[in-house]
Write an enzyme that holds these catalytic residues in place. Sequence first.
Site, mmCIF file in Angstrom:
data_model
loop_
_atom_site.group_PDB
_atom_site.id
_atom_site.type_symbol
_atom_site.label_atom_id
_atom_site.label_comp_id
_atom_site.label_asym_id
_atom_site.label_seq_id
_atom_site.Cartn_x
_atom_site.Cartn_y
_atom_site.Cartn_z
ATOM 1 N N CYS B 182 0.861 -1.193 0.000
ATOM 2 C CA CYS B 182 0.000 0.000 0.000
ATOM 3 C C CYS B 182 0.892 1.237 0.000
ATOM 4 C CB CYS B 182 -0.883 0.022 1.243
ATOM 5 S SG CYS B 182 -1.882 -1.449 1.486
ATOM 6 N N HIS B 186 1.087 5.046 -1.890
ATOM 7 C CA HIS B 186 0.548 6.138 -1.079
ATOM 8 C C HIS B 186 1.551 6.749 -0.107
ATOM 9 C CE1 HIS B 186 -3.229 5.349 -2.980
ATOM 10 N NE2 HIS B 186 -3.180 4.077 -2.613
ATOM 11 N N CYS B 227 -7.869 -2.210 -4.257
ATOM 12 C CA CYS B 227 -6.429 -1.976 -4.459
ATOM 13 C C CYS B 227 -5.666 -3.302 -4.417
ATOM 14 C CB CYS B 227 -5.869 -1.053 -3.381
ATOM 15 S SG CYS B 227 -6.182 0.686 -3.662
#
Lengths: 114, 265
Positions: B182, B186, B227
């Site tokens: 992730c 990000h 995602c």
Amino acid sequence: MRIASRIAAGFLALALAPHVLAQDQGLELFVRPDKGYCIACHAVPLSAGPATRSNVGPALTGSRMRELGSAALHELLRDPTRGNPDTLMPPFGKHRILEEREIDRITEYLLALP
Amino acid sequence: MRFPRLGWPLAAACTVASLAAHAGADDVRRALAARIESQLAAAPVEALPEGAPPAAAANAAPGPSPVEQGKASWTRKFKDGKSLASCYPNGGRRVAASYPLYDSRLKRVVTLEMSINQCLKVHREPLLEATDPQTMGVLTAYLRSLSEGRKVAVRVPAAAEARFEQGRRLYFTRFGQRNYACASCHVQAAGRIYAEQALSGAVGQAARWPFIRGNQAITLQAQIRDCLDRMGAAPFGAGSDEMNDLEYFLTYLSLGQPLKPNTPR
């Protein structure tokens, strides 16, 4: 003379056809979300693919690709984490996202970039 | 012979990650916030941190909005005459900013969706699928709209540090065929453009859900599952401890940020 030049042009087209086809296949693999999807991260010169603002990875140019060379490019696509464990680039070959011949096609496409 | 690297010092991400492993939740939050803020400041003007501007047509679906649908479900009377509103103080006003919360008795993170299902269970009503946009999605759209503008107030007491740390660890772990974490998008690439969309920074994401896409309310866990799927990983189940810990970590990163639910995507 005109016939001779047409025949010569025909032979030239035949000779180039496999390369053009390989590059087309390379472009397709370069943009397909279920394959390389390289276009999501990298921009390429306008005449070589879709115009994007992608900048997660560096913009790709033919001169840089040819400087790297075919073998290094192929290895980079196969497993970029070998040279840089922190890279965001997926290990396309190692994780079987792309087959060897598909990596070859993308390599050819990259080497032919303007 | 070196291929050009990604253009920013990835070592910084590792520093943040290693710091996180030994520091408290607040230190982790501050370090990540500073890192992402500086990256977004350096991003090009068009790299909007909240993703690409929504296509108006895509969100202009006919019929009542998710918030309106959620309000109807929220006030619907159960068979016993109660409603979801009766399970929460002030009918649900000003409660969403405190979720997810750590339940010291259960030793688990409890999400807003779990609290809704708990209310339904108590009143013997059918439970809802945690990521279904038509049912749970619209309820969270309405419930979180009742806290719009309130600051995220999630707490991480000492007993919950392990859950926070588990969420942090999962956030930084690479998953799936594409080998992304992730944090790859990000944190490391926050503010950069991927597939013509600016990648949002981890700080602030959890203040903005549910997102509205084509008149559908997409919860944070639904978005995370999407995602993970695109990363080529098998998504954690909605409401699983892994997913809840991820949400807990991610929400704490947005501590103090005003809730802005129902943002179009």
